[in-house]
Design a protein around this motif. Structure first.
Motif, PDB file in Angstrom:
ATOM      1  N   VAL A   1      79.630  39.562 -65.437  1.00 33.81           N
ATOM      2  CA  VAL A   1      79.834  39.477 -65.232  1.00 33.81           C
ATOM      3  C   VAL A   1      81.673  39.162 -64.845  1.00 33.81           C
ATOM      4  O   VAL A   1      81.500  37.568 -65.487  1.00 33.81           O
ATOM      5  CB  VAL A   1      79.285  39.865 -63.289  1.00 33.81           C
ATOM      6  CG1 VAL A   1      79.667  38.764 -61.992  1.00 33.81           C
ATOM      7  CG2 VAL A   1      78.238  39.981 -63.036  1.00 33.81           C
ATOM      8  N   ALA A   2      82.464  39.300 -65.169  1.00 32.34           N
ATOM      9  CA  ALA A   2      84.065  38.890 -65.170  1.00 32.34           C
ATOM     10  C   ALA A   2      84.157  37.965 -63.367  1.00 32.34           C
ATOM     11  O   ALA A   2      84.364  38.676 -62.398  1.00 32.34           O
ATOM     12  CB  ALA A   2      85.208  39.781 -65.630  1.00 32.34           C
ATOM     13  N   SER A   3      85.312  37.575 -63.545  1.00 33.40           N
ATOM     14  CA  SER A   3      86.034  37.010 -62.050  1.00 33.40           C
ATOM     15  C   SER A   3      87.583  37.170 -62.583  1.00 33.40           C
ATOM     16  O   SER A   3      87.598  38.320 -63.016  1.00 33.40           O
ATOM     17  CB  SER A   3      85.951  35.074 -62.131  1.00 33.40           C
ATOM     18  OG  SER A   3      87.045  35.155 -63.460  1.00 33.40           O
ATOM     19  N   ALA A   4      88.102  36.719 -61.262  1.00 38.76           N
ATOM     20  CA  ALA A   4      89.748  37.433 -60.811  1.00 38.76           C
ATOM     21  C   ALA A   4      90.505  36.280 -61.106  1.00 38.76           C
ATOM     22  O   ALA A   4      89.908  35.540 -59.800  1.00 38.76           O
ATOM     23  CB  ALA A   4      89.754  38.220 -59.880  1.00 38.76           C
ATOM     24  N   ASP A   5      91.527  35.693 -61.392  1.00 44.49           N
ATOM     25  CA  ASP A   5      92.427  34.994 -61.191  1.00 44.49           C
ATOM     26  C   ASP A   5      91.275  33.115 -61.330  1.00 44.49           C
ATOM     27  O   ASP A   5      92.038  32.631 -60.911  1.00 44.49           O
ATOM     28  CB  ASP A   5      93.485  35.089 -59.623  1.00 44.49           C
ATOM     29  CG  ASP A   5      94.022  35.904 -59.663  1.00 44.49           C
ATOM     30  OD1 ASP A   5      94.267  36.499 -60.439  1.00 44.49           O
ATOM     31  OD2 ASP A   5      94.796  36.001 -58.838  1.00 44.49           O
TER      32      ASP A   5
ATOM     33  N   SER B   1      84.436  34.751 -57.270  1.00 48.78           N
ATOM     34  CA  SER B   1      85.564  36.059 -56.885  1.00 48.78           C
ATOM     35  C   SER B   1      84.357  37.212 -56.572  1.00 48.78           C
ATOM     36  O   SER B   1      85.212  38.328 -56.481  1.00 48.78           O
ATOM     37  CB  SER B   1      86.228  36.764 -57.810  1.00 48.78           C
ATOM     38  OG  SER B   1      85.451  36.407 -58.977  1.00 48.78           O
ATOM     39  N   PHE B   2      83.022  37.625 -56.404  1.00 47.56           N
ATOM     40  CA  PHE B   2      82.066  38.375 -56.349  1.00 47.56           C
ATOM     41  C   PHE B   2      82.101  39.209 -55.475  1.00 47.56           C
ATOM     42  O   PHE B   2      81.896  38.718 -54.337  1.00 47.56           O
ATOM     43  CB  PHE B   2      80.895  37.739 -56.605  1.00 47.56           C
ATOM     44  CG  PHE B   2      79.701  38.632 -57.171  1.00 47.56           C
ATOM     45  CD1 PHE B   2      79.471  39.727 -58.146  1.00 47.56           C
ATOM     46  CD2 PHE B   2      78.711  39.161 -56.214  1.00 47.56           C
ATOM     47  CE1 PHE B   2      78.774  39.995 -58.942  1.00 47.56           C
ATOM     48  CE2 PHE B   2      77.713  40.259 -56.540  1.00 47.56           C
ATOM     49  CZ  PHE B   2      77.689  40.754 -57.527  1.00 47.56           C
TER      50      PHE B   2
ATOM     51  N   ASN C   1      77.634  45.706 -53.425  1.00 42.72           N
ATOM     52  CA  ASN C   1      76.129  44.746 -54.750  1.00 42.72           C
ATOM     53  C   ASN C   1      75.796  44.456 -53.063  1.00 42.72           C
ATOM     54  O   ASN C   1      75.164  42.918 -53.352  1.00 42.72           O
ATOM     55  CB  ASN C   1      77.026  42.984 -55.037  1.00 42.72           C
ATOM     56  CG  ASN C   1      78.098  43.700 -56.633  1.00 42.72           C
ATOM     57  OD1 ASN C   1      78.496  44.813 -57.577  1.00 42.72           O
ATOM     58  ND2 ASN C   1      79.302  42.964 -56.059  1.00 42.72           N
ATOM     59  N   ALA C   2      74.625  45.454 -52.825  1.00 39.11           N
ATOM     60  CA  ALA C   2      73.640  45.295 -51.619  1.00 39.11           C
ATOM     61  C   ALA C   2      72.009  44.273 -52.568  1.00 39.11           C
ATOM     62  O   ALA C   2      71.389  43.851 -51.839  1.00 39.11           O
ATOM     63  CB  ALA C   2      73.432  46.195 -51.878  1.00 39.11           C
ATOM     64  N   THR C   3      72.141  44.953 -53.651  1.00 38.74           N
ATOM     65  CA  THR C   3      70.764  43.576 -53.885  1.00 38.74           C
ATOM     66  C   THR C   3      71.220  42.350 -54.139  1.00 38.74           C
ATOM     67  O   THR C   3      70.615  41.445 -54.138  1.00 38.74           O
ATOM     68  CB  THR C   3      70.465  44.396 -55.445  1.00 38.74           C
ATOM     69  OG1 THR C   3      72.260  43.464 -56.028  1.00 38.74           O
ATOM     70  CG2 THR C   3      70.931  45.173 -55.941  1.00 38.74           C
TER      71      THR C   3
ATOM     72  N   ALA D   1      84.356  41.727 -59.491  1.00 36.03           N
ATOM     73  CA  ALA D   1      86.473  41.284 -58.646  1.00 36.03           C
ATOM     74  C   ALA D   1      87.369  42.295 -59.259  1.00 36.03           C
ATOM     75  O   ALA D   1      87.727  43.643 -59.192  1.00 36.03           O
ATOM     76  CB  ALA D   1      86.337  40.029 -59.298  1.00 36.03           C
ATOM     77  N   PRO D   2      87.780  42.038 -61.269  1.00 42.39           N
ATOM     78  CA  PRO D   2      88.518  43.030 -61.646  1.00 42.39           C
ATOM     79  C   PRO D   2      87.884  44.836 -61.696  1.00 42.39           C
ATOM     80  O   PRO D   2      88.391  46.032 -61.216  1.00 42.39           O
ATOM     81  CB  PRO D   2      87.946  42.955 -62.993  1.00 42.39           C
ATOM     82  CG  PRO D   2      87.586  41.395 -63.400  1.00 42.39           C
ATOM     83  CD  PRO D   2      86.939  41.212 -62.091  1.00 42.39           C
TER      84      PRO D   2
END
Length: 312
Positions: free
Chosen positions: A207-211, A218-219, A57-59, A116-117
């Protein structure tokens, strides 16, 4: 008959003792064999490993760059991560079970971000949280480093770490997994991934997260595949650098000394010659002129006086 009866009673006892001794000996051989096998596996794991971390995600991650180094020596495992140019905030960092980092192809929903997912779908689940306690997956969680440039250093007992990683996985619906029983860590080929951007950075709802972590926490921002570092390369680089530095210093010193000496000698000689010549010429000329003038004047005056005297 009595002797025969006694022999009949002793024989089973002797045979039984022999059998027990034989079984014990066999058991001992198995233990030795198992111990030897574990030692061989341990020796195969020993060495140095490195992952070069590049942006995901370099941007948003920008020009983030870093290295993750691991060393296994005897029963000690050490981990070092040097990170530069990361977004501010806390950075969750993990060793995962996969063998590749996510690329643009991992963006399943085409929102131009790898969340993250999507990242874990490529890297595999988390095996080792690189937090404040490497000996336990849960022991140091969530004490992770923070800052735009940071240095992470942790050391643990390798056998203690393995014992924890080999425990049964009692929670299967999270991103953390366990090793199969009797499996080794096998760092080579696994992945290091780093997460976390400031909450002030807006991320789209896609954009989703994890746990159940906050989306920004989590990004994913950096990733690298772990490679084994050859001892010869390390030794060669060190020796080459040292030799090169010594050679360069000697050559530079000799050249500088020769050049400086020649220049200094030439300059000193020219200056000395010029100064000496000028001083000598001036002094000699002045002295000679004065002496000659005085002598000539005195002699001429005396002679004139003598010539002008009346005859007796």
């Amino acid at each position: 008959m009595k002797r025969k009866s006694k022999l009949e009673k002793i024989t089973p006892l002797v045979l039984g003792t022999c059998m027990l001794t034989f079984v014990a000996a066999c058991g001992s051989d198995d233990d030795d064999s198992s111990s030897d096998s574990q030692q061989q596996q341990q020796q195969q794991q020993e060495g140095s490993y490195r992952a070069v971390l590049t942006p995901v995600n370099a941007t948003i991650a920008g020009t983030i760059a870093g290295t993750a180094d691991f060393t296994i020596a005897g029963d000690e495992l050490s981990a070092t991560i040097d990170m530069n140019g990361a977004p501010a905030g806390t950075h969750y960092q993990f060793i995962t079970t996969g063998s590749a980092c996510p690329t643009a192809a991992a963006d399943a929903n085409s929102d131009t971000f790898i969340d993250a997912p999507e990242a874990f779908a490529v890297t595999g689940p988390v095996l080792v949280p690189l937090d404040s306690d490497l000996s336990s997956q849960a022991g140091g969680f969530p004490n992770f480093p923070s800052g735009s440039s940071y240095n992470y250093n942790e050391t643990t007992s390798y056998s203690q770490m393995l014992a924890d990683l080999r425990l049964p996985d009692t929670t299967t619906d999270d991103i953390i997994t366990k090793l199969p029983a009797d499996s080794e860590l096998n760092l080579e080929g696994k992945v290091v991934i780093v997460h976390g951007v400031p909450r002030a950075i807006p991320l789209p709802s896609t954009v989703a997260s994890a746990d159940n972590l906050p989306v920004n926490t989590s990004f994913p921002i950096a990733c690298g595949v772990i490679e084994r570092v050859a001892d010869g390369g390390t030794t060669g680089g060190t020796t080459g650098g040292t030799t090169g530095g010594t050679t360069g210093g000697t050559t530079g010193g000799t050249t500088g000394g020769t050049t400086g000496g020649t220049t200094g000698g030439t300059t000193g000689g020219t200056t000395g010659g010029t100064t000496g010549g000028t001083t000598g010429g001036t002094t000699g000329g002045t002295t000679g002129g004065t002496t000659g003038g005085t002598t000539g004047g005195t002699t001429g005056g005396t002679t004139g006086t003598t010539a002008g005297s009346p005859a007796p």
